[in-house]
Motif scaffolding. Structure first.
Motif, short mmCIF file in Angstrom:
data_model
loop_
_atom_site.label_atom_id
_atom_site.label_comp_id
_atom_site.label_asym_id
_atom_site.label_seq_id
_atom_site.Cartn_x
_atom_site.Cartn_y
_atom_site.Cartn_z
N MET A 99 -47.98 27.35 104.54
CA MET A 99 -49.00 27.68 103.56
C MET A 99 -48.51 27.30 102.16
O MET A 99 -47.61 27.95 101.61
N TYR A 153 -53.61 29.43 102.85
CA TYR A 153 -53.54 30.73 103.51
C TYR A 153 -54.91 31.43 103.50
O TYR A 153 -55.37 31.91 104.54
N THR A 194 -42.12 29.94 101.36
CA THR A 194 -43.47 30.23 101.87
C THR A 194 -43.39 30.73 103.29
O THR A 194 -42.28 31.00 103.80
N ILE A 195 -44.53 30.83 103.96
CA ILE A 195 -44.55 31.33 105.32
C ILE A 195 -45.02 30.24 106.28
O ILE A 195 -45.75 29.32 105.90
N ASN A 196 -44.57 30.37 107.52
CA ASN A 196 -45.11 29.58 108.61
C ASN A 196 -46.07 30.50 109.35
O ASN A 196 -45.67 31.49 109.97
N ILE A 197 -47.36 30.19 109.26
CA ILE A 197 -48.41 31.11 109.75
C ILE A 197 -48.45 31.15 111.27
O ILE A 197 -48.92 32.12 111.86
N LYS A 205 -45.02 32.96 112.17
CA LYS A 205 -44.91 34.22 111.42
C LYS A 205 -43.49 34.41 110.89
O LYS A 205 -42.89 35.48 111.02
N THR A 206 -42.97 33.35 110.30
CA THR A 206 -41.63 33.43 109.71
C THR A 206 -41.67 32.97 108.25
O THR A 206 -42.58 32.25 107.84
N ASN A 207 -40.68 33.40 107.51
CA ASN A 207 -40.52 32.91 106.15
C ASN A 207 -39.79 31.57 106.21
O ASN A 207 -38.86 31.40 106.99
#
Lengths: 364, 364, 364, 364
Positions: A101, A108, A315-318, A321-323
């Motif tokens: 994101m 996001y 950022t995040i990996n959607i 669900k990890t940073n």
């Protein structure tokens, strides 16, 4: 309902950055308007990227094809639809980062709203590219307004810390507004242009971006246009401006500066200049009680720095669900302020034409 | 069309300051909502004048009578209309000055728009009094939002040169927002309250007025609300805010300040806080691409100084077509910032509820 | 504003019969809907001409290209635009008769409204061809409704003097509705099909045309959909039906026949069938007070005979301002009733989906 | 959203039969219209009950109080709100039968839609009484239309089996339309009046009710008003007509009868009558392609028999979930056809004025 707007001139936009095409349907144009296609192209060019080192090198075919509502060089009065084909899309660029994101982008929020079904490529429907049809529509509206003696123009009030002078709120010359359109970085105090360019290119070199403030002016508009409450000129114009990606603030007249002043400093005193009613100052930006006073409409729009920067960002990996840490690759604008200007002018023209049409209803 | 607004919760307002009554019809409230009348009255009182030496001494009966759409203490689902009778109107005050266009008021623009047929007494339909029905409607919307865990609150960011601290953009406590409502001059840094009061009363003594900036926050709202383009959260909220008399500027998140920053400073980096997606900063004010991110929505509204001042001002006599000097007599607010706050909260609640309802359409 | 409609599912149509293309933008479809493209094509085919000797031999490419709002086989939630290219247009047919106002067509009223600037070729924007995008949109809506157990179907109640039986108002079988779609001339009493065909072909031979009545049914819809007053189910459906060219009458339930009856004959008595509320008769066509009762929705639509006939007719030459005799040449339908059916089903599906979405707003 | 309608003249209605008051807000009236209050009262009286033995003996105070938008005897241009207080409500009549769903009424559908929270007394928001504000609004619109030379009038085409002659579709005299308004049972063939009265009173004696058909005519309207597709004159008028309680069918021109004819019989041939374009017949009822032709607009509306009858009827008890027998007591109209006429004229006037205003937008 993201794509439709208007009370009296209704528009309906569609398209994604890397889809088949983007476009707009305009409903409410009267029959018999001769369109100056060259002028429309010129407006499209002002927004289009790849013209110089200040903007992304993506080449876009910004030539809209009018497929309806236009016959023998004139509007027919039925819905006018214009379509722009997408070309030079490098969709592969995006697939690998689709789960990351991008900060300050709509990746996001779009993912959440559209449950992951939206076209993520190049920002999809959120892309600044979707403003091209708005510029097309605005170019038509401008032609109509010009015939009524109304001219809309902008200059860059600010790029980061480089600040231009302001319009003379009480007296803006139409020729000046028209002339500003030819400048790559339109400013009043031309000495600031070089400084602005430098700031943009410096940020580009650093893989960073800058924003700015655009000051817009509408001259030649009659007093008595607009409404108290829900169709105030400010409501209509701000509604449209905040639909433009990257806009984060709008102020009319002196705007936020009025909060620092006494009423006695702020109030615009009326006087007769011959038969014409004018105000000595125009701190209210040509609008009182939501209605035009006949003085120039003046407003400023804050544009945030381009969200895409080349620096590493958290950022995040959607999906996982990890940073994560990401680095955005590809072609980007170090500054979009100058490219937003024709969009600001376009939506202003659309809003003003809608308001003018509203008034005509009172013919009966 | 000045008086109707809404896509999913439609409202229709009516009334003039010195007419028979003012009111609002609300269409779209679901059936079976128990209204907390006391809470509604409290909101009405926050806006009403005559409570202290900071506002006009005009006493208004701000008790709305619900005449439809409400049965056995609950909404019925049919249009709910509430009416407020006008009392304590001293209409004679206004007849003698009816041809003098008060600077910074809507007298002149209203005269032109309505061809001189509008009710000029006390500003007529332009009066701030017409916001009372909006506060009534907002109070109902707030009750609905509260049940969803959404809270809206404001503080005075600034009265003239006296500046309060800001909300912590990333973390605003609901209790704090509720508590702020009880303050006459709601501020975060309570030491500023006395300074603000002093500035207001000084301007009152001088027959002058002051304005200010209000900072508003919406917490507890889900991510994914709003739309790209024409129904962006910013578009909807700014549209409503600029319908409120005296509002001249609106900015979301850091707003105009973002123009001074690099993208790398400005971008809000995402991270997972457990399962929840958050941003480390919230410079975008909880909105990206027009859609809520789940972070607090933050925006600031610029309020111009009260237009009515007791000092002599130059103006025109619209009937004689002459330049004149006028002095406004009567009861006025030296500062309306604190009274605008419940209106800002109200229209925000109306806008947010409309956007939330929009999303429900996707159930099918 | 001819081309936009909708409260909760907004559509925007464009195009002229002999222009570049026709199409539709649909705003409000939720993300993630898998479209059954084959089913859509089947619906398009039902409307398309040139399939047999009952309709015009003009071949139309009725294959819509979806250019936005559709990604990886699913809707994205952003505006979905579909475009149909015009082909096999014989525009020369029309130029020579452009000043002759064809009786019962919109040539004259269009000329007046559009001041002569409209595209006259093949009826331009008035052409029945513009209903193709509506059928496309309706096909999508039908897919959504079917998942909710709602089925829409029609039969020809009448072609000239040949009358079919009626639906059993209290009990219509979904399978029957689906089966009817496969018939060229869908009737309940299959013996009437041949008579109808004969009447149509006879009128064709005579260079004349015939009209008829279509009876439509919606089954599986919940009670409680629709509104009193301005969004009654009847208001919404009739609004859309009367947008379809050639429709001149709409009646719900027994409609005009109710005028001949006593209240005691007409009233639909309620009863519990187990836990389900039903009515013994369904003379009101499934709608009471503008709201669905849960019984089948039944309505009939009167279709006038095709305006284009090969016989000589008196008319005017709008350019010469003279009375003339004209004979319409070219390819025409002797009867369009059977081709209007998929359009009636389509706009009904659009209207019903819009109403269903309305109800979802009350989730909050 | 049951209560708001309009594109260019927006209306918002509210109220329940036995609530505090009912009313309407009208937004879009131009400033400076002098209202003929007497004419408005006369229209209100035409709809009001208790005038003779043909209608219910309930006395209603149908005197609307204008509370805004009206100053010094003229419209101001701001929203005009009118309120009618409810008096002579015998609410106790209804409480004992509140769980019994009256056949052909909206009790059941309203209960389901509003989840049992609606005001059931006297039909609540579904009551025919809510049409009184529409008649008020229509009376204003009529005054505006009359100044443009447009007159609207109706006669009873049919009460049960008693049928009046029809208007001469090609030539309706304004004076005749005006004269019809004074008749208790307006008919063209005055010999039918007594028969109609007899049929109504007979049904009353039997505790039964009758319905009928109303034929309406609009003369003096210019060609070129309306739109193809979604704002066809038929769409707009039928939308409003089907909002009126008891309306079950609408047909324009010959309507359903056209289905029995050949195109050659049906088509209206054009000719020049001097400089004026006319049609020899007017089977299309003055509308072609959704747009006025300049010929009289003619349409017929089917009114079902009054739902309230004194005879025993089977129904359900929604609270006990049982089948029951009920007998409706109280004051009722044996026939409401004559009282619906001013409502039909009113909504027609509202629709026509909205369409006329639409056209004015093309001034720019």
């Amino acid at each position: 309902m993201s794509g439709m707007w208007g009370n009296n001139l209704k528009i309906s936009i569609f398209g994604e950055s890397h889809g088949n095409s983007i476009g707009i349907t305009i409903d409410g144009l009267k029959p018999g308007i001769e369109l100056d296609i060259e002028k429309i192209s010129m407006e499209m060019k002002r927004r289009s990227p790849g013209r110089n080192d200040l903007s992304t090198s993506r080449k876009e075919s910004d030539i809209p094809e009018i497929v309806s509502g236009y016959f023998n060089g004139k509007t027919t009065g039925t819905p006018l639809c214009a379509i722009i084909k997408n070309v030079d899309t490098r969709s592969k660029d995006y697939t690998k980062t689709k789960d990351l994101m991008r900060p300050s982008h709509a990746d996001y929020t779009g993912y959440i709203k559209y449950l992951g079904f939206n076209d993520y490529r190049g920002g999809g429907h959120f892309s600044g590219r979707i403003t091209a049809p708005l510029v097309f529509c605005g170019a038509i509206c401008k032609q109509i307004l010009e015939k009524r003696g109304i001219e809309i123009g902008c200059h860059i009030k600010k790029i980061k810390n480089i600040e231009d002078s302001s319009f003379d709120f009480t007296n803006v010359c139409k020729d000046m507004l028209i002339k500003l359109r030819n400048n790559e970085l339109p400013v009043i105090d031309t000495q600031k242009e070089e400084d602005m360019r430098r700031v943009i290119l410096e940020s580009k070199q650093q893989g960073d971006s800058v924003g700015g403030v655009v000051e817009c002016c509408v001259v030649g508009i009659d007093a008595g246009i607009g409404d108290p409450f829900f169709n105030s000129v400010e409501s209509v114009i701000s509604h449209l401006l905040f639909s433009v990606p990257a806009v984060k603030g709008v102020e009319f007249g002196l705007g936020f500066e009025m909060a620092n002043m006494y009423g006695s400093q702020c109030n615009d005193e009326f006087y007769y200049d011959g038969d014409t009613v004018k105000t000595k100052t125009n701190n209210n930006g040509g609008i009182l009680g939501g209605i035009t006073s006949g003085m120039p409409i003046i407003f400023r729009t804050a544009i945030k720095p381009t969200a895409s920067i080349l620096k590493e960002q958290d950022t995040i990996n959607i999906s996982d669900k990890t940073n994560e840490i990401m680095k955005i690759e590809g072609r980007h604008d170090p500054c979009i302020v100058q490219r937003v200007i024709p969009v600001i002018e376009a939506v202003t023209a659309i809003g003003i034409l809608d308001l003018l049409k509203e008034k005509e209803k009172w013919s009966i």
